[in-house]
Design a protein around this motif. Structure first.
Motif, PDB file in Angstrom:
ATOM      1  N   PHE A   1       0.838  -1.202   0.000  1.00  0.00           N
ATOM      2  CA  PHE A   1       0.000   0.000   0.000  1.00  0.00           C
ATOM      3  C   PHE A   1       0.876   1.256   0.000  1.00  0.00           C
ATOM      4  N   VAL A   2       1.914   1.250   0.835  1.00  0.00           N
ATOM      5  CA  VAL A   2       2.837   2.394   0.908  1.00  0.00           C
ATOM      6  C   VAL A   2       3.565   2.569  -0.427  1.00  0.00           C
ATOM      7  N   ALA A   3       4.026   1.442  -0.996  1.00  0.00           N
ATOM      8  CA  ALA A   3       4.746   1.501  -2.278  1.00  0.00           C
ATOM      9  C   ALA A   3       3.852   2.044  -3.383  1.00  0.00           C
ATOM     10  N   MET A   4       2.590   1.652  -3.370  1.00  0.00           N
ATOM     11  CA  MET A   4       1.632   2.120  -4.379  1.00  0.00           C
ATOM     12  C   MET A   4       1.456   3.632  -4.292  1.00  0.00           C
ATOM     13  N   LYS A   5       1.360   4.110  -3.051  1.00  0.00           N
ATOM     14  CA  LYS A   5       1.212   5.547  -2.833  1.00  0.00           C
ATOM     15  C   LYS A   5       2.469   6.304  -3.283  1.00  0.00           C
ATOM     16  N   GLN A   6       3.631   5.756  -2.965  1.00  0.00           N
ATOM     17  CA  GLN A   6       4.900   6.401  -3.341  1.00  0.00           C
ATOM     18  C   GLN A   6       5.092   6.445  -4.852  1.00  0.00           C
ATOM     19  N   ASP A   7       4.551   5.446  -5.546  1.00  0.00           N
ATOM     20  CA  ASP A   7       4.658   5.415  -7.011  1.00  0.00           C
ATOM     21  C   ASP A   7       3.664   6.344  -7.693  1.00  0.00           C
ATOM     22  N   GLY A   8       2.825   7.007  -6.878  1.00  0.00           N
ATOM     23  CA  GLY A   8       1.893   7.978  -7.441  1.00  0.00           C
ATOM     24  C   GLY A   8       0.640   7.370  -8.039  1.00  0.00           C
ATOM     25  N   GLU A   9       0.382   6.090  -7.743  1.00  0.00           N
ATOM     26  CA  GLU A   9      -0.829   5.453  -8.266  1.00  0.00           C
ATOM     27  C   GLU A   9      -2.061   5.997  -7.538  1.00  0.00           C
ATOM     28  N   SER A  10      -3.177   6.055  -8.235  1.00  0.00           N
ATOM     29  CA  SER A  10      -4.419   6.530  -7.624  1.00  0.00           C
ATOM     30  C   SER A  10      -4.972   5.469  -6.677  1.00  0.00           C
TER      31      SER A  10
ATOM     32  N   GLY B   1      -3.546   2.258  10.986  1.00  0.00           N
ATOM     33  CA  GLY B   1      -4.927   2.416  10.515  1.00  0.00           C
ATOM     34  C   GLY B   1      -5.350   3.869  10.494  1.00  0.00           C
ATOM     35  N   LYS B   2      -4.913   4.635  11.513  1.00  0.00           N
ATOM     36  CA  LYS B   2      -5.237   6.070  11.549  1.00  0.00           C
ATOM     37  C   LYS B   2      -4.575   6.819  10.390  1.00  0.00           C
ATOM     38  N   GLN B   3      -3.372   6.391  10.036  1.00  0.00           N
ATOM     39  CA  GLN B   3      -2.684   7.025   8.912  1.00  0.00           C
ATOM     40  C   GLN B   3      -3.409   6.744   7.591  1.00  0.00           C
ATOM     41  N   VAL B   4      -3.870   5.489   7.448  1.00  0.00           N
ATOM     42  CA  VAL B   4      -4.657   5.148   6.248  1.00  0.00           C
ATOM     43  C   VAL B   4      -5.961   5.942   6.251  1.00  0.00           C
ATOM     44  N   HIS B   5      -6.561   6.109   7.430  1.00  0.00           N
ATOM     45  CA  HIS B   5      -7.778   6.915   7.578  1.00  0.00           C
ATOM     46  C   HIS B   5      -7.524   8.338   7.082  1.00  0.00           C
ATOM     47  N   GLY B   6      -6.378   8.885   7.481  1.00  0.00           N
ATOM     48  CA  GLY B   6      -6.032  10.238   7.048  1.00  0.00           C
ATOM     49  C   GLY B   6      -5.954  10.350   5.536  1.00  0.00           C
ATOM     50  N   GLN B   7      -5.400   9.329   4.898  1.00  0.00           N
ATOM     51  CA  GLN B   7      -5.318   9.325   3.431  1.00  0.00           C
ATOM     52  C   GLN B   7      -6.713   9.240   2.805  1.00  0.00           C
ATOM     53  N   ALA B   8      -7.597   8.471   3.446  1.00  0.00           N
ATOM     54  CA  ALA B   8      -8.969   8.339   2.936  1.00  0.00           C
ATOM     55  C   ALA B   8      -9.702   9.668   3.014  1.00  0.00           C
ATOM     56  N   VAL B   9      -9.446  10.420   4.089  1.00  0.00           N
ATOM     57  CA  VAL B   9     -10.060  11.742   4.240  1.00  0.00           C
ATOM     58  C   VAL B   9      -9.599  12.664   3.111  1.00  0.00           C
ATOM     59  N   LYS B  10      -8.296  12.642   2.819  1.00  0.00           N
ATOM     60  CA  LYS B  10      -7.732  13.509   1.767  1.00  0.00           C
ATOM     61  C   LYS B  10      -8.319  13.211   0.400  1.00  0.00           C
ATOM     62  N   THR B  11      -8.636  11.943   0.160  1.00  0.00           N
ATOM     63  CA  THR B  11      -9.169  11.567  -1.154  1.00  0.00           C
ATOM     64  C   THR B  11     -10.696  11.600  -1.205  1.00  0.00           C
ATOM     65  N   GLY B  12     -11.339  11.909  -0.056  1.00  0.00           N
ATOM     66  CA  GLY B  12     -12.789  12.076  -0.043  1.00  0.00           C
ATOM     67  C   GLY B  12     -13.589  10.797   0.058  1.00  0.00           C
ATOM     68  N   TYR B  13     -12.932   9.692   0.427  1.00  0.00           N
ATOM     69  CA  TYR B  13     -13.644   8.415   0.506  1.00  0.00           C
ATOM     70  C   TYR B  13     -14.188   8.097   1.897  1.00  0.00           C
ATOM     71  N   GLU B  14     -13.846   8.905   2.888  1.00  0.00           N
ATOM     72  CA  GLU B  14     -14.106   8.556   4.287  1.00  0.00           C
ATOM     73  C   GLU B  14     -15.579   8.304   4.600  1.00  0.00           C
ATOM     74  N   THR B  15     -16.471   9.148   4.102  1.00  0.00           N
ATOM     75  CA  THR B  15     -17.869   9.073   4.541  1.00  0.00           C
ATOM     76  C   THR B  15     -18.742   8.146   3.694  1.00  0.00           C
ATOM     77  N   GLY B  16     -18.196   7.603   2.614  1.00  0.00           N
ATOM     78  CA  GLY B  16     -18.948   6.624   1.838  1.00  0.00           C
ATOM     79  C   GLY B  16     -19.036   5.324   2.625  1.00  0.00           C
ATOM     80  N   CYS B  17     -20.096   4.566   2.434  1.00  0.00           N
ATOM     81  CA  CYS B  17     -20.287   3.386   3.280  1.00  0.00           C
ATOM     82  C   CYS B  17     -19.249   2.298   3.008  1.00  0.00           C
ATOM     83  N   PHE B  18     -18.696   2.232   1.786  1.00  0.00           N
ATOM     84  CA  PHE B  18     -17.739   1.170   1.456  1.00  0.00           C
ATOM     85  C   PHE B  18     -16.464   1.325   2.290  1.00  0.00           C
ATOM     86  N   VAL B  19     -15.822   2.477   2.217  1.00  0.00           N
ATOM     87  CA  VAL B  19     -14.616   2.737   3.005  1.00  0.00           C
ATOM     88  C   VAL B  19     -14.997   2.997   4.467  1.00  0.00           C
ATOM     89  N   GLY B  20     -16.122   3.666   4.674  1.00  0.00           N
ATOM     90  CA  GLY B  20     -16.583   3.949   6.039  1.00  0.00           C
ATOM     91  C   GLY B  20     -16.770   2.679   6.848  1.00  0.00           C
TER      92      GLY B  20
END
Length: 402
Positions: free
Chosen positions: A18-27, A49-68
């Motif tokens: 997951f970290v490598a994917m983010k570093q490579d600039g993948e969506s 998990g909180k760090q991944v949560h922070g990334q979800a907030v930045k991308t706008g996925y946090e409040t959708g039921c799938f990621v939520g």
């Protein structure tokens, strides 16, 4: 790749990917976050998990039921109930999975009344319960000894909710009755089932028989489990525990021989705790951790203080016919005690200590950690293979009903 690693129980590799994917600039999409959060949940890596949560907030996925829903499950599995509740409230459009996760989360933490309040709110919101919902409801009643309430819900399933009880629902009811010592009623329920009892049902009855010292019933239940699942190590251990408690060492030896003849290996117990984004794993009598000397010295100090509080080792739980002093020594260095000691030494005093164990916590460790929480004035949250225990000021949230 992330999902593949997670499904193979290689959770740290999944998170590294997951970290490598983010570093490579993948969506990062919803599936990415869901898999990463699931991995954090399974190893109880709350900070990650909180760090991944922070990334979800930045991308706008946090409040959708799938990621939520994935965030909700992660917080519950990491023992963070308040953050789970906040996440549940933040989900804009809650689906059946959201409600079921909330209900099951409270149930596993032993907060049965809160779980039933969630169920009532779910009904008021017009969300129709399903089979999974009712497993959560019955589990909540079982974990907290709400016998009448659980019985009421079980027998109203078909009539009120139009849900036909399946083997999991019956297993919950057998557990509910068995824990309460109503073993005859549990057996009668098994006989009345519209299908043959499963290995899980017999295993539940075996567990209840061990708690209440009914060796005859335990042997009968174990025999049925061994026929269906000859490689189920947990059942061998449960029956061995009962024999050891009764001082029947010859039978303990027979169970070990039976285990070997079935070519079954006992799953080694281990515990782990997350400190500064790193997972620290311990086995019984662990001598490999770099802080081992400090941990053992602290445990010796705690042991003296516990004995002043009236602590007596539960040596009857040791599955070896050895002297009492040696039994005490064996119990003193169980993996969960090592993890708790390390957590106290390294985690800031204003934060809870969260320890995870792959097997069920033993009675001696449960009693000891209650006292430790009082002596050091810390909240200690322990997740074992069955449920959560919240230790504070010498009391456990389970009320010693587990």
């Amino acid at each position: 790749m992330i999902a593949g690693y997670a499904q193979a129980d290689l959770y740290e590799e999944a998170l590294n990917m997951f970290v490598a994917m983010k570093q490579d600039g993948e969506s990062l999409n919803r599936g990415t976050f869901s898999c990463a959060l699931s991995s954090c949940a399974d190893i109880a890596a709350l900070e990650l998990g909180k760090q991944v949560h922070g990334q979800a907030v930045k991308t706008g996925y946090e409040t959708g039921c799938f990621v939520g829903n994935a965030l909700l499950a992660m917080y519950f599995k990491c023992g963070s109930i308040d953050e789970a509740y906040d996440m549940f409230e933040a989900i804009e459009e809650k689906d059946i999975v959201s409600w079921n996760t909330m209900l099951a989360g409270y149930a596993r933490h032993g907060f049965g009344k809160q779980a039933l309040l969630v169920f009532e709110s779910m009904n008021k919101a017009g969300v129709k319960p399903d089979e999974i919902t009712m497993v959560g409801v019955l589990s909540a009643c079982s974990h907290t000894g709400l016998i009448d309430k659980g019985t009421e819900y079980f027998y109203s399933m078909t009539e009120v909710y139009r849900i036909k009880p399946n083997p999991k629902h019956y297993a919950c009811m057998i557990d509910l009755l068995g824990r309460a010592g109503r073993l005859e009623e549990a057996q009668n329920l098994m006989r009345s089932m519209p299908f043959e009892p499963t290995a899980a049902a017999w295993g539940t009855l075996l567990g209840a028989s061990r708690i209440h010292g009914n060796t005859e019933l335990a042997e009968k239940a174990a025999e049925m489990v061994f026929k269906m699942e000859p490689h189920n190590t947990g059942m061998y251990v449960l029956l061995s525990n009962l024999y050891a408690t009764s001082g029947r060492w010859a039978d303990v030896g027979k169970m070990r021989l039976k285990l070997r003849n079935a070519c079954v290996q006992k799953v080694p117990g281990y515990s782990w705790v997350e400190v500064q984004n790193k997972i620290h794993k311990f086995t019984v009598g662990d001598r490999f951790h770099p802080e081992k000397d400090r941990i053992y010295a602290f445990l010796e100090e705690l042991d003296k203080k516990m004995k002043l509080e009236g602590y007596v080792s539960s040596t009857k739980l040791v599955l070896h016919d050895v002297e009492e002093e040696e039994k005490e020594h064996m119990l003193k260095y169980h993996s969960e005690k090592l993890a708790v000691a390390f957590g106290i030494l390294t985690i800031p005093a204003d934060r809870p200590i969260r320890v995870m164990k792959n097997l069920r916590v033993c009675q001696d460790c449960h009693n000891a950690i209650k006292l430790i929480s009082k002596i050091v004035g810390r909240l200690i949250i322990l997740r074992d293979s069955h449920r959560f225990h919240h230790f504070s000021n010498g009391i456990c949230s389970c009320g010693d009903y587990w």
